[in-house]
Motif scaffolding. Structure first.
Motif, mmCIF file in Angstrom:
data_model
loop_
_atom_site.group_PDB
_atom_site.id
_atom_site.type_symbol
_atom_site.label_atom_id
_atom_site.label_comp_id
_atom_site.label_asym_id
_atom_site.label_seq_id
_atom_site.Cartn_x
_atom_site.Cartn_y
_atom_site.Cartn_z
ATOM 1 N N VAL A 113 0.860 -1.180 0.000
ATOM 2 C CA VAL A 113 0.000 0.000 0.000
ATOM 3 C C VAL A 113 0.899 1.235 0.000
ATOM 4 C CG1 VAL A 113 -1.790 1.277 1.233
ATOM 5 C CG2 VAL A 113 -1.809 -1.231 1.264
ATOM 6 N N PHE A 114 0.767 2.044 -1.049
ATOM 7 C CA PHE A 114 1.580 3.262 -1.160
ATOM 8 C C PHE A 114 0.734 4.468 -0.758
ATOM 9 C CE2 PHE A 114 3.218 0.166 -4.167
ATOM 10 C CZ PHE A 114 4.560 0.128 -3.809
ATOM 11 N N LEU A 115 1.295 5.318 0.084
ATOM 12 C CA LEU A 115 0.562 6.478 0.605
ATOM 13 C C LEU A 115 1.287 7.749 0.172
ATOM 14 C CD1 LEU A 115 0.175 5.022 4.206
ATOM 15 C CD2 LEU A 115 -1.522 4.955 2.368
ATOM 16 N N ASP A 116 0.572 8.606 -0.573
ATOM 17 C CA ASP A 116 1.181 9.819 -1.097
ATOM 18 C C ASP A 116 0.344 11.022 -0.672
ATOM 19 O OD1 ASP A 116 2.602 11.674 -2.534
ATOM 20 O OD2 ASP A 116 1.697 11.140 -4.476
ATOM 21 N N GLU A 117 0.798 11.696 0.396
ATOM 22 C CA GLU A 117 0.108 12.886 0.903
ATOM 23 C C GLU A 117 -1.373 12.595 1.188
ATOM 24 O OE1 GLU A 117 1.710 16.581 0.489
ATOM 25 O OE2 GLU A 117 3.265 15.155 1.095
ATOM 26 N N VAL A 118 -1.642 11.495 1.879
ATOM 27 C CA VAL A 118 -3.020 11.128 2.214
ATOM 28 C C VAL A 118 -3.449 11.933 3.446
ATOM 29 C CG1 VAL A 118 -4.569 9.224 2.821
ATOM 30 C CG2 VAL A 118 -2.604 8.803 1.325
ATOM 31 N N ARG A 119 -4.613 12.592 3.366
ATOM 32 C CA ARG A 119 -5.064 13.440 4.485
ATOM 33 C C ARG A 119 -6.026 12.646 5.375
ATOM 34 N NH1 ARG A 119 -3.360 18.760 3.497
ATOM 35 N NH2 ARG A 119 -4.490 19.444 5.350
ATOM 36 N N VAL A 120 -5.527 12.241 6.562
ATOM 37 C CA VAL A 120 -6.337 11.476 7.522
ATOM 38 C C VAL A 120 -6.724 12.411 8.670
ATOM 39 C CG1 VAL A 120 -6.385 9.463 9.051
ATOM 40 C CG2 VAL A 120 -5.012 9.397 6.954
ATOM 41 N N PRO A 121 -8.032 12.515 8.987
ATOM 42 C CA PRO A 121 -8.443 13.414 10.074
ATOM 43 C C PRO A 121 -7.765 13.053 11.399
ATOM 44 C CG PRO A 121 -10.347 12.633 8.852
ATOM 45 C CD PRO A 121 -9.164 11.867 8.338
ATOM 46 N N VAL A 122 -7.371 14.071 12.159
ATOM 47 C CA VAL A 122 -6.764 13.849 13.475
ATOM 48 C C VAL A 122 -7.743 13.106 14.391
ATOM 49 C CG1 VAL A 122 -5.908 15.038 15.538
ATOM 50 C CG2 VAL A 122 -5.215 15.817 13.271
ATOM 51 N N ALA A 123 -9.047 13.324 14.172
ATOM 52 C CA ALA A 123 -10.072 12.659 14.991
ATOM 53 C C ALA A 123 -10.018 11.143 14.844
ATOM 54 C CB ALA A 123 -11.465 13.171 14.596
ATOM 55 N N ASN A 124 -9.313 10.640 13.788
ATOM 56 C CA ASN A 124 -9.220 9.190 13.566
ATOM 57 C C ASN A 124 -8.061 8.549 14.330
ATOM 58 O OD1 ASN A 124 -11.233 9.769 11.773
ATOM 59 N ND2 ASN A 124 -10.378 8.565 10.105
ATOM 60 N N ARG A 125 -7.360 9.356 15.142
ATOM 61 C CA ARG A 125 -6.260 8.781 15.915
ATOM 62 C C ARG A 125 -6.817 8.108 17.165
ATOM 63 N NH1 ARG A 125 -3.420 13.226 18.045
ATOM 64 N NH2 ARG A 125 -4.516 12.757 19.985
ATOM 65 N N VAL A 126 -6.391 6.870 17.433
ATOM 66 C CA VAL A 126 -6.791 6.177 18.664
ATOM 67 C C VAL A 126 -5.619 6.246 19.639
ATOM 68 C CG1 VAL A 126 -7.368 3.942 19.684
ATOM 69 C CG2 VAL A 126 -8.496 4.677 17.581
ATOM 70 N N GLY A 127 -5.895 6.706 20.842
ATOM 71 C CA GLY A 127 -4.817 6.923 21.814
ATOM 72 C C GLY A 127 -4.153 8.279 21.556
ATOM 73 N N ASP A 128 -3.189 8.618 22.409
ATOM 74 C CA ASP A 128 -2.524 9.914 22.271
ATOM 75 C C ASP A 128 -1.540 9.912 21.113
ATOM 76 O OD1 ASP A 128 -3.886 10.921 24.410
ATOM 77 O OD2 ASP A 128 -2.299 10.448 25.868
ATOM 78 N N GLU A 129 -1.213 11.125 20.669
ATOM 79 C CA GLU A 129 -0.168 11.244 19.659
ATOM 80 C C GLU A 129 1.137 10.716 20.252
ATOM 81 O OE1 GLU A 129 -0.013 14.512 16.591
ATOM 82 O OE2 GLU A 129 1.724 15.122 17.803
ATOM 83 N N ASN A 130 1.854 9.938 19.470
ATOM 84 C CA ASN A 130 3.139 9.316 19.852
ATOM 85 C C ASN A 130 2.999 8.193 20.899
ATOM 86 O OD1 ASN A 130 4.511 10.992 18.080
ATOM 87 N ND2 ASN A 130 4.832 12.579 19.633
ATOM 88 N N ASP A 131 1.761 7.781 21.189
ATOM 89 C CA ASP A 131 1.549 6.670 22.134
ATOM 90 C C ASP A 131 1.108 5.401 21.381
ATOM 91 O OD1 ASP A 131 1.579 5.588 24.712
ATOM 92 O OD2 ASP A 131 -0.573 5.945 24.990
ATOM 93 N N GLY A 132 1.296 5.416 20.066
ATOM 94 C CA GLY A 132 0.766 4.332 19.230
ATOM 95 C C GLY A 132 1.437 2.986 19.456
ATOM 96 N N TRP A 133 2.701 2.988 19.907
ATOM 97 C CA TRP A 133 3.374 1.698 20.127
ATOM 98 C C TRP A 133 2.694 0.914 21.248
ATOM 99 C CZ3 TRP A 133 6.368 -1.244 17.349
ATOM 100 C CH2 TRP A 133 7.001 -2.331 17.965
ATOM 101 N N ARG A 134 2.380 1.625 22.341
ATOM 102 C CA ARG A 134 1.699 0.970 23.458
ATOM 103 C C ARG A 134 0.314 0.485 23.013
ATOM 104 N NH1 ARG A 134 -2.083 1.856 26.795
ATOM 105 N NH2 ARG A 134 -2.475 3.922 25.933
#
Lengths: 297, 377
Positions: B209-230
């Motif tokens: 899957v190639f992603l080129d400047e794809v605009r994903v809403p911030v509201a679609n983030r689950v968990g805090d920013e930079n906490d995705g590994w946990r």
């Protein structure tokens, strides 16, 4: 479904471990003093630890499956398997399986006053040292046992395999598999080469991981066979536990390097005992054939 | 130690069996493995039937033992596998349930359960496989959107997915585990290109899957920013849980068929082959008992199987490959004929020691987290 140890089973395991740990030979697998090397000459034959045997008898090690009316604890095969796992783990010497199976039939066996030997497969363990010798020991001839802690006699005709003996043997092998994994891990954490513990190297780490994997698969199979007492389950448990013990002891030796090859290291005793047990009840071939036959039954 | 089931569990099994006996004959024929839209329709249709019968959330809300019974009985009855619902039901769903906001749970979970939306997984990258935390797909904040560029690989069901659970780097300056975020990306967005990858088995099982400047809403983030590994580790602990129950049931069935085939072909008289089959019987019986042991452990504890799953996966992946290698010995030269049963399975079994954590990584996990050996290379 609660396929886990109950509180009572954990307590039993702790009690057995405690009695074995207090024995006079506990923790001393040392060199010449107790187990003379063959080259040193003299009487290299091992002796039974009669005091430990009686202590195990008092604890109910031999009688635990007898009913309370017969002086036992009315427990089942799962409890017996846990007790034998502990004995295997601590390299307890003597014909434990034969004496356990004789409890209730041979006077004194249940209490640990009488030591009973019996043929299993083509071998009899501890024949000369036992007080009573049961079935199949006619025409027995001594051999120079590879295991310095298990004297062996060969018998001309193989004794029929007893499933309960097979299960208890598998439990002892499980104890060995667990113990050699612990020994290897202890050594890998403390022995340093190239400026770090050898357990930090993946080549060593992966040997240890596989030891644990084999032991845990064997554990599930042995405990389940103890619950079902099914012949096919017991044969599967035997195969998996034999493999976990023998290969585990080999890998443990490898992790110990040169020290593992010495007489004074504990490692070779585990390997040799695992080899002796793997011969019981017709050995690997019989279990594999039984499991193959099950597929087309 | 008890291997018996409670009356409630046995009742669940009986009701499920009865229902399966009723509905399975009404299913449409299985689509061709290469027809992705048909596979999507088929898999979603099955999930909808489960939903209507009250079984949809068995992976989430049921006790571990009930889940075990569900997986055992559906496999024995020959019911469809989760298929295209896999990522939703077993990865993204549990993650959103554990870490999402009430709004996020409300938006994404019900359509998964009803069999209306398909999810895929955008974790691995060409340069981030075993070292997943080294992923480089970049997400730059721009107003209410993340602008995402990079590429993902080994993405199953990408061609037909509605959503992708995506790991992106939001904190390029932070240590690698602390700069990752978890996003739900609609697969319909502009800038997404899907290129199917053909496996050595010949099928297009997954994609790049190639992603080129794809605009994903911030509201679609689950968990805090930079906490995705946990957040991701929650998902991966599910991945190594009871996922293989159905497969072990299937392997034991194949083993029986293999023995019957060996008898038909007169190779049953070969003691070496016969004893290898006997040993495999012990192997899969042991693995089944280990599942029961792990499930019982989960039942008494947190409900989330832990690193014990690594022990299981190491042994199972090897056993599955051995099973199909023995099958090849039974088949002789027929093992080279792709139209024979077991030959395609032999090829696909080669993925098992690689996918979802290679055997080498799993051995590191066992050695470091269970045995306590020092980290190192």
């Amino acid at each position: 479904m609660r396929f886990q140890l109950t509180m009572e089973q954990r307590a039993l395991r702790t009690a057995v471990r405690g009695v074995i740990g207090r024995g006079p030979s506990a923790g001393r697998w040392g060199p010449a003093a107790q187990f003379p090397a063959p080259l040193e000459g003299g009487d290299a034959r091992p002796r039974l630890d009669r005091a430990l045997w009686r202590a195990l008898g008092e604890l109910g090690f031999f009688s635990l499956r007898l009913s309370e009316a017969d002086g036992g604890a009315g427990l089942g095969l799962p409890e017996a398997a846990l007790a034998f796992e502990e004995a295997g783990r601590a390299l307890v010497r003597g014909p434990l399986v034969a004496t356990h199976l004789a409890a209730g039939e041979v006077p004194g066996a249940a209490t640990g006053e009488v030591v009973v030997a019996a043929a299993d497969g083509r071998l009899v363990e501890w024949l000369a040292e036992a007080d009573v010798v049961r079935r199949g020991a006619e025409g027995a001839v001594p051999l120079r046992s590879v295991d310095p802690l298990t004297p062996l006699h060969r018998v001309p005709a193989p004794a029929p395999a007893d499933p309960v003996a097979g299960l208890l043997t598998a439990a002892e092998q499980l104890g060995t598999a667990t113990r050699v994994c612990e020994l290897a891990v202890q050594h890998a954490r403390t022995r340093e080469q190239f400026g770090q513990p050898i357990g930090a190297f993946q080549a060593v780490k992966h040997l240890c991981a596989q030891m644990l994997v084999r032991a845990e698969v064997a554990r599930a199979a042995v405990y389940a066979a103890a619950v079902t007492a099914d012949r096919t389950d017991i044969a599967a448990a035997r195969l998996l536990a034999d493999e976990a013990a023998v290969r585990g002891a080999r890998d443990c030796l490898q992790v110990h390097g040169g020290m593992g090859f010495t007489w004074e290291s504990e490692v070779h005793l585990h390997l040799k005992r695992a080899w002796v047990r793997a011969q019981r009840g017709g050995g690997v071939t019989e279990s594999e054939e039984l499991l193959a036959a099950d597929l087309v039954a | 130690m008890d291997l018996s089931y409670t009356p409630e569990e046995e009742e669940f099994r009986a009701r499920l069996r009865e229902w399966l006996g009723k509905v399975l004959p009404t299913l449409p024929p299985k689509p061709s493995p290469d027809d992705w839209p048909a596979r999507r329709t088929y898999d979603l249709g099955w999930q909808r039937m489960l939903y209507d019968a009250g079984y949809a959330d068995v992976h989430w809300d049921a006790s571990p033992t009930v889940r075990l019974i569900f997986l055992e009985e559906t496999e024995k009855a020959g019911a469809p596998y989760v298929g295209a619902n896999f990522v939703g039901l077993l990865h993204a769903g549990p993650t959103i349930a554990a870490e999402g906001t009430p709004e996020q749970r409300e938006r994404w979970l019900p359509p998964m359960l009803r069999g209306e939306e398909v999810w895929c997984q955008g974790f691995s990258e060409p340069d981030a496989g075993s070292d997943l935390a080294a992923l480089r797909t970049r997400a730059r904040r721009d107003g209410d959107d993340y602008v995402v560029s990079g590429s993902k690989i080994w993405t199953s069901h990408a061609e037909v997915a509605d959503w992708c659970e995506l790991l992106v780097r939001t904190g390029p300056a932070a240590p690698k585990h602390r700069g990752i975020s978890w996003l739900a990306m609609p697969m319909s967005l502009p800038g997404i290109t899907v290129r199917p990858l053909r496996t050595l088995a010949g099928s297009a099982e997954f994609a790049e899957v190639f992603l080129d400047e794809v605009r994903v809403p911030v509201a679609n983030r689950v968990g805090d920013e930079n906490d995705g590994w946990r957040v991701t580790m929650v998902t991966l602990s599910f991945e190594r849980g009871t996922a293989f129950v159905g497969e072990v049931v299937a392997c034991r069935r194949v083993l029986g068929e293999l023995a019957a085939e060996a008898r038909r072909r007169d190779c049953w008289d070969d003691p070496v082959l016969r004893r290898r089959l006997g040993r495999l019987n012990a192997e899969f019986r042991g693995l089944w008992r280990l599942i029961q042991w792990n499930v019982s452990e989960a039942e008494g504890g947190s409900g989330v199987p832990g690193v014990g799953g690594s022990v299981f996966k190491l042994r199972y992946s090897h056993a599955r490959q051995e099973l199909y290698d023995v099958a090849a010995d039974v088949l002789g030269e027929d093992a080279l004929d792709l139209d024979r049963p077991w030959v395609p399975d032999r090829l696909s079994s080669l993925a098992y020691t690689i996918a979802a954590g290679t055997s080498q990584i799993q051995q590191n996990i066992v050695a470091e987290r269970i045995l306590g050996l020092p980290k190192g290379r």
